[in-house]
Motif scaffolding. Sequence first.
Motif, PDB file in Angstrom:
ATOM      1  N   ASP A 110       0.830  -1.203   0.000  1.00  0.00           N
ATOM      2  CA  ASP A 110       0.000   0.000   0.000  1.00  0.00           C
ATOM      3  C   ASP A 110       0.869   1.258   0.000  1.00  0.00           C
ATOM      4  O   ASP A 110       2.084   1.197   0.150  1.00  0.00           O
ATOM      5  N   SER A 111       0.221   2.393  -0.190  1.00  0.00           N
ATOM      6  CA  SER A 111       0.934   3.659  -0.364  1.00  0.00           C
ATOM      7  C   SER A 111       1.753   4.076   0.856  1.00  0.00           C
ATOM      8  O   SER A 111       2.655   4.896   0.747  1.00  0.00           O
ATOM      9  N   LYS A 112       1.449   3.495   2.013  1.00  0.00           N
ATOM     10  CA  LYS A 112       2.221   3.826   3.220  1.00  0.00           C
ATOM     11  C   LYS A 112       3.359   2.843   3.467  1.00  0.00           C
ATOM     12  O   LYS A 112       4.086   2.976   4.443  1.00  0.00           O
ATOM     13  N   GLY A 113       3.506   1.851   2.597  1.00  0.00           N
ATOM     14  CA  GLY A 113       4.616   0.915   2.714  1.00  0.00           C
ATOM     15  C   GLY A 113       4.298  -0.394   3.400  1.00  0.00           C
ATOM     16  O   GLY A 113       5.195  -1.195   3.628  1.00  0.00           O
ATOM     17  N   HIS A 114       3.042  -0.643   3.709  1.00  0.00           N
ATOM     18  CA  HIS A 114       2.660  -1.916   4.323  1.00  0.00           C
ATOM     19  C   HIS A 114       2.513  -2.977   3.235  1.00  0.00           C
ATOM     20  O   HIS A 114       1.797  -2.763   2.252  1.00  0.00           O
ATOM     21  N   ASP A 148      11.012  -6.170 -15.014  1.00  0.00           N
ATOM     22  CA  ASP A 148      10.131  -6.137 -13.857  1.00  0.00           C
ATOM     23  C   ASP A 148       9.629  -4.708 -13.691  1.00  0.00           C
ATOM     24  O   ASP A 148      10.110  -3.794 -14.343  1.00  0.00           O
ATOM     25  N   GLY A 149       8.664  -4.553 -12.855  1.00  0.00           N
ATOM     26  CA  GLY A 149       8.165  -3.213 -12.629  1.00  0.00           C
ATOM     27  C   GLY A 149       6.895  -3.226 -11.821  1.00  0.00           C
ATOM     28  O   GLY A 149       6.245  -4.255 -11.675  1.00  0.00           O
ATOM     29  N   CYS A 150       6.593  -2.069 -11.270  1.00  0.00           N
ATOM     30  CA  CYS A 150       5.402  -1.908 -10.451  1.00  0.00           C
ATOM     31  C   CYS A 150       4.561  -0.772 -11.018  1.00  0.00           C
ATOM     32  O   CYS A 150       5.091   0.242 -11.445  1.00  0.00           O
ATOM     33  N   THR A 151       3.279  -0.966 -10.984  1.00  0.00           N
ATOM     34  CA  THR A 151       2.357   0.069 -11.417  1.00  0.00           C
ATOM     35  C   THR A 151       1.623   0.621 -10.197  1.00  0.00           C
ATOM     36  O   THR A 151       1.468  -0.073  -9.189  1.00  0.00           O
ATOM     37  N   TRP A 152       1.174   1.863 -10.312  1.00  0.00           N
ATOM     38  CA  TRP A 152       0.410   2.496  -9.242  1.00  0.00           C
ATOM     39  C   TRP A 152      -1.047   2.132  -9.425  1.00  0.00           C
ATOM     40  O   TRP A 152      -1.629   2.322 -10.485  1.00  0.00           O
ATOM     41  N   ILE A 173      12.679  -3.726  -3.442  1.00  0.00           N
ATOM     42  CA  ILE A 173      12.515  -3.188  -4.797  1.00  0.00           C
ATOM     43  C   ILE A 173      11.134  -2.551  -4.953  1.00  0.00           C
ATOM     44  O   ILE A 173      10.999  -1.453  -5.503  1.00  0.00           O
ATOM     45  N   ALA A 174      10.075  -3.220  -4.452  1.00  0.00           N
ATOM     46  CA  ALA A 174       8.719  -2.658  -4.528  1.00  0.00           C
ATOM     47  C   ALA A 174       8.656  -1.329  -3.791  1.00  0.00           C
ATOM     48  O   ALA A 174       8.022  -0.373  -4.255  1.00  0.00           O
ATOM     49  N   ARG A 196       9.253   6.201  -5.664  1.00  0.00           N
ATOM     50  CA  ARG A 196       9.316   6.935  -6.946  1.00  0.00           C
ATOM     51  C   ARG A 196       7.940   7.404  -7.385  1.00  0.00           C
ATOM     52  O   ARG A 196       7.786   8.531  -7.864  1.00  0.00           O
ATOM     53  N   HIS A 197       6.922   6.538  -7.237  1.00  0.00           N
ATOM     54  CA  HIS A 197       5.553   6.928  -7.601  1.00  0.00           C
ATOM     55  C   HIS A 197       5.092   8.108  -6.741  1.00  0.00           C
ATOM     56  O   HIS A 197       4.493   9.057  -7.258  1.00  0.00           O
TER      57      HIS A 197
END
Length: 144
Positions: A70-74, A91-95, A128-129, A135-136
């Motif tokens: 989640d956006s707070k890092g949990h 690899d990569g993460c999307t918002w 990494i996540a 960055r997001h």
Amino acid sequence: MTERQKVWTLESGSYSDYTVHGVYSTKAKAELVASALTGNWSVFDIVEQDMDPLVEELEAGMHLYDVLMDSKGHVERVSIDAEPATYTAQDGCTWWKRSTAPAYRGKGVLDAVRGHIWAADEGHAIKIANEYRVRHLAKGASRD
């Protein structure tokens, strides 16, 4: 990771009509061939590709992880991906704007970062996540 060498493929069509016409060491060479083959009905795509994708990761003992944070890092979920064949070497993460999705709107569900990440272990995948999450957020993504 080392910088990967590139190749360029000359492609056309889609689905059952999809064809790779050649693999070239430079974009200029792919363009030369495409210009020579182009006719009234020919449309070619020149696609930049990594050479030897996934070899370095697999030789290093890495696995593809599915991470949801989640956006707070949990961390909400982290596991070795059950369907690695559906993903590429990138690899990569999307918002994920869950706060505005009809199923979640008004329920206090935080936005999240979701990704498929090549990593040595769960802790490495989470690190990494989290870097993608930061960055997001730095680019203006909302924490809620």
